[in-house]
Design a protein around this motif. Structure first.
Motif, PDB file in Angstrom:
ATOM      1  N   ALA A 487       3.781   0.324  -1.769  1.00 36.53           N
ATOM      2  CA  ALA A 487       2.752  -0.664  -1.430  1.00 36.53           C
ATOM      3  C   ALA A 487       2.829  -1.831  -2.382  1.00 36.53           C
ATOM      4  N   SER A 488       2.220  -2.949  -1.988  1.00 37.11           N
ATOM      5  CA  SER A 488       2.123  -4.111  -2.866  1.00 37.11           C
ATOM      6  C   SER A 488       0.747  -4.739  -2.696  1.00 37.11           C
ATOM      7  N   GLY A 489       0.323  -5.415  -3.765  1.00 35.40           N
ATOM      8  CA  GLY A 489      -0.986  -6.044  -3.729  1.00 35.40           C
ATOM      9  C   GLY A 489      -1.167  -6.920  -4.942  1.00 35.40           C
ATOM     10  N   THR A 490      -2.422  -7.208  -5.268  1.00 34.81           N
ATOM     11  CA  THR A 490      -2.728  -8.027  -6.439  1.00 34.81           C
ATOM     12  C   THR A 490      -3.732  -7.301  -7.319  1.00 34.81           C
ATOM     13  N   ALA A 491      -3.695  -7.646  -8.593  1.00 37.14           N
ATOM     14  CA  ALA A 491      -4.642  -7.020  -9.518  1.00 37.14           C
ATOM     15  C   ALA A 491      -6.074  -7.376  -9.150  1.00 37.14           C
ATOM     16  N   SER A 492      -6.288  -8.594  -8.698  1.00 43.25           N
ATOM     17  CA  SER A 492      -7.649  -9.022  -8.364  1.00 43.25           C
ATOM     18  C   SER A 492      -8.132  -8.441  -7.046  1.00 43.25           C
ATOM     19  N   GLY A 493      -7.232  -8.134  -6.144  1.00 47.58           N
ATOM     20  CA  GLY A 493      -7.624  -7.622  -4.832  1.00 47.58           C
ATOM     21  C   GLY A 493      -7.485  -6.128  -4.675  1.00 47.58           C
ATOM     22  N   GLY A 494      -6.819  -5.482  -5.627  1.00 42.77           N
ATOM     23  CA  GLY A 494      -6.625  -4.046  -5.539  1.00 42.77           C
ATOM     24  C   GLY A 494      -5.349  -3.695  -4.807  1.00 42.77           C
ATOM     25  N   TRP A 524      -9.952   6.267 -23.214  1.00 39.95           N
ATOM     26  CA  TRP A 524     -10.105   7.476 -24.019  1.00 39.95           C
ATOM     27  C   TRP A 524      -9.634   8.744 -23.325  1.00 39.95           C
ATOM     28  N   THR A 525      -9.256   8.626 -22.066  1.00 40.70           N
ATOM     29  CA  THR A 525      -8.737   9.782 -21.335  1.00 40.70           C
ATOM     30  C   THR A 525      -7.754   9.303 -20.280  1.00 40.70           C
ATOM     31  N   PRO A 526      -6.670  10.036 -20.059  1.00 39.05           N
ATOM     32  CA  PRO A 526      -5.747   9.627 -18.989  1.00 39.05           C
ATOM     33  C   PRO A 526      -6.315   9.904 -17.595  1.00 39.05           C
ATOM     34  N   TYR A 527      -7.319  10.788 -17.506  1.00 39.76           N
ATOM     35  CA  TYR A 527      -7.918  11.098 -16.210  1.00 39.76           C
ATOM     36  C   TYR A 527      -8.999  10.071 -15.908  1.00 39.76           C
ATOM     37  N   GLN A 528      -8.678   9.162 -15.015  1.00 42.74           N
ATOM     38  CA  GLN A 528      -9.532   8.010 -14.750  1.00 42.74           C
ATOM     39  C   GLN A 528     -10.741   8.381 -13.890  1.00 42.74           C
ATOM     40  N   GLU A 529     -11.699   7.443 -13.822  1.00 46.60           N
ATOM     41  CA  GLU A 529     -12.950   7.713 -13.112  1.00 46.60           C
ATOM     42  C   GLU A 529     -12.782   7.587 -11.602  1.00 46.60           C
ATOM     43  N   PHE A 530     -13.200   8.640 -10.899  1.00 46.95           N
ATOM     44  CA  PHE A 530     -13.180   8.671  -9.441  1.00 46.95           C
ATOM     45  C   PHE A 530     -14.106   7.569  -8.916  1.00 46.95           C
ATOM     46  N   ASN A 531     -13.619   6.765  -7.980  1.00 47.79           N
ATOM     47  CA  ASN A 531     -14.320   5.614  -7.399  1.00 47.79           C
ATOM     48  C   ASN A 531     -14.456   4.456  -8.374  1.00 47.79           C
ATOM     49  N   GLY A 532     -14.132   4.659  -9.637  1.00 51.72           N
ATOM     50  CA  GLY A 532     -14.148   3.569 -10.598  1.00 51.72           C
ATOM     51  C   GLY A 532     -12.764   2.969 -10.760  1.00 51.72           C
ATOM     52  N   ALA A 533     -11.738   3.829 -10.836  1.00 54.89           N
ATOM     53  CA  ALA A 533     -10.355   3.381 -10.967  1.00 54.89           C
ATOM     54  C   ALA A 533      -9.574   3.591  -9.674  1.00 54.89           C
ATOM     55  N   PHE A 534      -9.948   4.574  -8.922  1.00 53.10           N
ATOM     56  CA  PHE A 534      -9.224   4.928  -7.691  1.00 53.10           C
ATOM     57  C   PHE A 534     -10.213   5.513  -6.709  1.00 53.10           C
ATOM     58  N   SER A 535      -9.861   5.488  -5.429  1.00 52.98           N
ATOM     59  CA  SER A 535     -10.766   6.018  -4.418  1.00 52.98           C
ATOM     60  C   SER A 535      -9.989   6.331  -3.148  1.00 52.98           C
ATOM     61  N   PRO A 536     -10.177   7.520  -2.585  1.00 49.18           N
ATOM     62  CA  PRO A 536      -9.504   7.831  -1.320  1.00 49.18           C
ATOM     63  C   PRO A 536     -10.217   7.169  -0.150  1.00 49.18           C
ATOM     64  N   TYR A 538     -10.160   8.280   3.391  1.00 49.26           N
ATOM     65  CA  TYR A 538      -9.685   9.271   4.347  1.00 49.26           C
ATOM     66  C   TYR A 538      -9.629   8.758   5.779  1.00 49.26           C
ATOM     67  N   PRO A 539     -10.667   8.059   6.264  1.00 53.71           N
ATOM     68  CA  PRO A 539     -10.621   7.613   7.669  1.00 53.71           C
ATOM     69  C   PRO A 539      -9.457   6.670   7.968  1.00 53.71           C
ATOM     70  N   ASN A 540      -9.077   5.857   6.966  1.00 48.78           N
ATOM     71  CA  ASN A 540      -8.022   4.865   7.198  1.00 48.78           C
ATOM     72  C   ASN A 540      -6.691   5.241   6.550  1.00 48.78           C
ATOM     73  N   ASN A 541      -6.566   6.501   6.157  1.00 46.25           N
ATOM     74  CA  ASN A 541      -5.299   6.999   5.608  1.00 46.25           C
ATOM     75  C   ASN A 541      -4.794   6.132   4.462  1.00 46.25           C
ATOM     76  N   GLY A 542      -5.672   5.918   3.511  1.00 45.00           N
ATOM     77  CA  GLY A 542      -5.298   5.096   2.377  1.00 45.00           C
ATOM     78  C   GLY A 542      -5.864   5.634   1.071  1.00 45.00           C
ATOM     79  N   LEU A 543      -5.307   5.118  -0.008  1.00 47.37           N
ATOM     80  CA  LEU A 543      -5.773   5.464  -1.341  1.00 47.37           C
ATOM     81  C   LEU A 543      -5.791   4.164  -2.133  1.00 47.37           C
ATOM     82  N   THR A 544      -6.951   3.786  -2.655  1.00 46.79           N
ATOM     83  CA  THR A 544      -7.138   2.475  -3.271  1.00 46.79           C
ATOM     84  C   THR A 544      -7.151   2.571  -4.788  1.00 46.79           C
ATOM     85  N   LEU A 545      -6.386   1.677  -5.430  1.00 52.23           N
ATOM     86  CA  LEU A 545      -6.497   1.457  -6.866  1.00 52.23           C
ATOM     87  C   LEU A 545      -7.336   0.207  -7.045  1.00 52.23           C
TER      88      LEU A 545
END
Length: 587
Positions: A487-494, A524-536, A538-545
């Motif tokens: 995938a490709s995108g922008t830092a400002s747009g995700g 402080w942790t490599p395990y990032q915050e759910f919905n804060g750093a990433f979010s699934p 499911y309905p649209n078959n995507g995973l957002t950073l």
């Protein structure tokens, strides 16, 4: 916690002087009143069904169990509907009463409806609106708690640099509230200040300021006379936290005030990594369970065992449930949290008030129904009894493999396991499942039948039933390892990553650079915050950073992401940011 439409309707007249005196008398003798408040929403008076007040403060707080918060409403900024909720109605309060609640906490933010300089006058229309909602709750026979809420971080927090000004405004605020409700029945209770916090202070200084405000609050209310002379008052710890230093300080303060009609109030939102799903806190594991047990033990040891009642003025999990976003906490793990909280609160003698932020949270204030009835059923059950659970509410079956027997660990929680059901059909022990100690094993033949055509996702739901409480649902789920694409995108747009979840669900994301250091906005942790750093998605078959995560990445440095799924599967993915552009590739 947590986040007022300015009322344009007629003012609530409330009880007159004579009616107030009659209500006070009724309250003192502890009988049901046939008196009424007149409100602008009704042409005639509303009959008042006052609760029969208990003889002691401890018994009164116990009689308030369970309790519910009208959150993000009269405490919203700047107006009642500003945070997405409709105006509170009598029908809403009636519905909460019908759900089995015995008390309601009505958080109120006053600052937007009050002059910011002396004499700090509260707008009469706003006061009338608060009175109106209080009257509705009192009419339903509910205990009611009102407070000074988000003022805590709007102006009270500056006490270190504006001591005299803050103290004067705090006293003026409570002087007006106390005068307004002076002759209300004692089933109305006051809470000093929500989650007290003070800028640029040490813990010791914060304790001192909090004590000063609590003392001023008590003095103002008591001196106002009427029922306020002996009304039960709730005093918060700093932050409403249950850390030992804060509970000890509040205990010392209450004892020094030598007033039998004082109670402690704190909040609890769980072990933080679990409550928001960060730092790998995906499960209500031993660490989360111990955190809860320790805090309720502390409340019992510090307060309730010494005769001081405790009101857990807010509880829940941060950001759960949230109908506007994918759930960051796995449902079964959340159910375990609520089950244990009910038990710990009962054993500690603590009354609990569910924090409900509104229609996107627990109770839909438009339909007047629970957003998740099964979740509420579990919470309601926890008020009085324990329920059995299990190590998971999922049995994952890889579609790419032959079906084999699968095991779960039962957690009876003092109940007795009674068997497994699919709908009204009881599964047969020995043929469909076996139990050895607390290990429940479903046979390969039973799972083959339950999986049916093995389509991705939940194929069947079975229930583990116990001798008490609500059943534990187990979802038989077919999956294969998820597949992510470039995938490709922008830092400002995700960055939106095309994803085939193939029946699985995302648990967490680990993010590191090549040297092993943490990559992302949570350093402080490599395990990032759910919905804060990433979010699934499911309905649209995507995973957002998210932009927050991507903007925190080092320019030109490749980050390796490991997505952990609830089946146990992991998928590795690589992300690189260059001058605001972001590319993602399958590892």
């Amino acid at each position: 916690m947590h986040r007022t439409q300015h009322l344009t309707g007629r003012r609530s007249r409330g009880p007159g002087r004579l009616l107030g005196l009659l209500l006070a008398l009724v309250t003192m003798i502890g009988v049901t009143s046939t008196a009424a408040f007149a409100t602008p929403a009704h042409q005639g008076p509303i009959p008042i069904r006052l609760p029969k007040l208990a003889a002691t403060p401890q018994a009164t707080v116990a009689a308030m169990q369970p309790s519910w918060n009208l959150g993000n409403t009269l405490d919203a900024i700047p107006d009642e509907t500003s945070w997405g909720n409709p105006q509170a109605t009598k029908a809403l309060i009636d519905s909460i009463k019908a759900q089995g609640y015995r008390s309601i906490r009505i958080p109120v933010t006053w600052s937007g409806h009050q002059s910011a300089s002396a004499p700090y006058t509260i707008d009469a229309t706003w006061m009338a609106r608060v009175k109106q909602v209080v009257d509705w709750a009192q009419a339903d026979g509910l205990y009611v708690v009102i407070n000074v809420h988000h003022d805590s971080w709007q102006w009270i927090n500056t006490i270190a640099t504006d001591h005299d000004g803050v103290l004067a405004r705090f006293k003026a605020t409570w002087t007006q509230i106390a005068a307004t409700f002076r002759n209300y029945p004692k089933s109305l209770l006051f809470e000093s200040n929500n989650e007290p916090q003070f800028d640029n202070t040490t813990d010791a200084q914060a304790i001192q300021y909090n004590s000063e405000l609590n003392t001023a609050f008590r003095s103002v209310v008591r001196q106002s006379g009427g029922n306020n002379a002996t009304r039960l008052l709730f005093l918060p710890t700093v932050h409403c936290a249950s850390d030992q230093q804060f509970t000890d300080a509040l205990y010392t303060e209450i004892k020094a005030l030598n007033d039998p009609n004082l109670a402690a109030t704190v909040h609890y939102y769980g072990y933080y990594p679990f409550s928001i799903n960060i730092a790998g806190g995906t499960s209500f594991d031993a660490t989360s369970q111990q955190d809860m047990t320790d805090r309720f033990n502390r409340l019992r040891t510090t307060f309730t065992s010494r005769g001081i009642p405790v009101y857990l003025g807010e509880y829940g999990l941060l950001q759960f449930p949230d109908s506007n976003h994918p759930s960051r906490i796995e449902r079964g793990e959340a159910l375990k949290f609520y089950e244990q909280l009910g038990y710990n609160a009962r054993t500690a003698g603590v009354t609990t008030a569910l924090w409900d932020a509104g229609s996107w949270n627990y109770f839909n204030r438009t339909t007047l129904r629970w957003s998740d009835p099964a979740l509420f059923a579990a919470i309601k059950s926890s008020w009085t009894t324990r329920s059995g659970t299990a190590s998971s509410d999922r049995i994952f079956l890889a579609k790419s493999s032959a079906i084999a027997a699968k095991s779960l660990t039962l957690n009876p929680n003092g109940t007795t396991f009674r068997g497994l059901w699919q709908g009204n059909t009881q599964l047969v022990q020995g043929r469909d499942y076996t139990v050895s100690g607390n290990q429940l094993t479903l046979t390969a033949s039973a799972l083959t039948r339950l999986a049916g055509n093995r389509a991705y996702g939940i194929n069947a739901t079975i229930q583990a039933r116990f001798s008490a409480g609500v059943p534990w649902n187990i979802y038989v789920t077919t999956y294969d390892r998820p597949v992510l694409s470039d995938a490709s995108g922008t830092a400002s747009g995700g960055l939106s990553i095309p994803t085939q979840f193939r029946g699985d669900q995302l648990a967490t994301m680990e993010s590191k650079y090549a040297d092993g250091s943490t990559a992302g906005n949570t350093s402080w942790t490599p395990y990032q915050e759910f919905n804060g750093a990433f979010s699934p998605d499911y309905p649209n078959n995507g995973l957002t950073l998210t932009p927050d995560f991507l903007n925190a990445l080092k320019d030109g440095a490749q980050a390796t992401l490991t997505f952990h799924f609830w089946s146990g599967a992991t998928v590795t993915y690589r992300v690189t940011k260059n001058a605001g552009s972001v590319t993602g590739t399958v590892a």
